[in-house]
Write an enzyme that holds these catalytic residues in place. Structure first.
Site, mmCIF file in Angstrom:
data_model
loop_
_atom_site.group_PDB
_atom_site.id
_atom_site.type_symbol
_atom_site.label_atom_id
_atom_site.label_comp_id
_atom_site.label_asym_id
_atom_site.label_seq_id
_atom_site.Cartn_x
_atom_site.Cartn_y
_atom_site.Cartn_z
ATOM 1 N N HIS A 1 -14.838 -6.947 -4.454
ATOM 2 C CA HIS A 1 -15.638 -6.652 -3.263
ATOM 3 C C HIS A 1 -15.396 -5.221 -2.811
ATOM 4 C CE1 HIS A 1 -15.963 -11.051 -3.081
ATOM 5 N NE2 HIS A 1 -16.962 -10.885 -2.254
ATOM 6 N N LYS B 1 -14.075 -5.188 3.173
ATOM 7 C CA LYS B 1 -14.030 -6.641 3.371
ATOM 8 C C LYS B 1 -12.712 -7.016 4.033
ATOM 9 C CE LYS B 1 -14.453 -11.054 0.926
ATOM 10 N NZ LYS B 1 -15.358 -11.600 1.963
#
Length: 269
Positions: free
Chosen positions: A157, A161
């Site tokens: 990610h 995040k």
């Protein structure tokens, strides 16, 4: 028409949800909530010049401001783990269905939200991932697990995040573990010993998860199965936040028919 409001309307996911709700003929966008954009037009914040909404389409500062006035049927929440639990309790207590894409809720918190929702005829969906492809990836992984019990997960990610590992990776691991237990199979012994703590990742029961956080990624996951002289990899890539919107819209339409709290979008398919 289903009246929808977006909590976290000024964020990257929130802006996409605003546009997706506005573009669907069965949904009516009635406003947003975001303390950083309070008082602004929700359409302008999302990049839509004219929404043409007859109801109030401005962004409120806090949840409390919409519980009585301009009360929606559904609130979609993409905020952050620090506030989601208290916000969800308020929304469900007010009889509003809640679609949650924010991660961080524990199993105990989900149980309490289920109780609150049932007491107020309000339903809740907590979905670690709204991508239909990601849901299929999890389903296929669970079906393969009895035949390939040696499995690890790599999730990748963007570096903004909040959590690691991702909610999708944790749910994938739990589904795989459940499938292995049902089939009475176990992974081979892992004889590796770490020379640096954490080198082998984190364990969810019998499944190891590795988290990558780098600029440039959106949301990606690989499930790696090891067999005898063969390997099998399932990979899913979300190339932009648009990939989550069909699942969000589906959730808004189906949530009124799913009593209590539901964990995972797959139960709506």
């Amino acid at each position: 028409m289903i009246r929808v409001m977006v909590n976290g309307a000024g964020g990257k996911m929130g802006r996409e949800v605003v546009k997706a709700v506005h573009n669907d003929p069965d949904l009516t966008l009635v406003g947003g909530i975001d303390p950083t954009k309070a008082g602004e037009d929700v359409g302008s914040v999302a990049g839509i010049e004219q929404l043409g909404i007859k109801m109030n389409a401005s962004i409120d500062e806090v949840i409390d401001e919409v519980l009585d006035i301009n009360k929606p049927d559904v609130i979609v929440d993409f905020t952050n783990p620090a506030v989601i639990y208290e916000n969800a309790k308020k929304m469900l207590s007010a009889g509003i269905h809640v679609v949650i894409g924010t991660t961080g809720l524990t199993a105990e918190q989900r149980d309490e939200l289920d109780t609150i929702g049932r007491s107020n005829q309000a339903n809740c969906l907590v979905a670690p991932n709204f991508s239909l492809g990601a849901v299929m990836m999890m389903k296929v992984s669970a079906e393969l697990a009895p035949y390939f019990p040696n499995v690890e997960i790599i999730e990748l990610h963007h570096n903004h995040k909040y959590d690691a590992p991702s909610g999708t990776a944790i749910l994938t691991a739990k589904l795989i573990n459940d499938a292995k237990q049902a089939a009475k199979v176990t992974a081979d012994e892992d004889l590796t010993r770490e020379s640096l703590p954490g080198a082998r990742g984190a364990k969810v029961d019998d499944v190891t998860i590795h988290s990558v956080r780098l600029p440039g990624y959106v949301a990606h996951q690989e499930v790696l199965f090891g067999g005898y002289d063969e390997t099998l990899t399932i990979r899913h890539d979300s190339l932009s936040r648009l990939s989550f919107m069909p699942g969000v819209v589906l959730a808004c339409k189906k949530i009124s028919s799913k009593t209590g709290l539901t964990y995972g979008l797959e139960h709506y398919l």
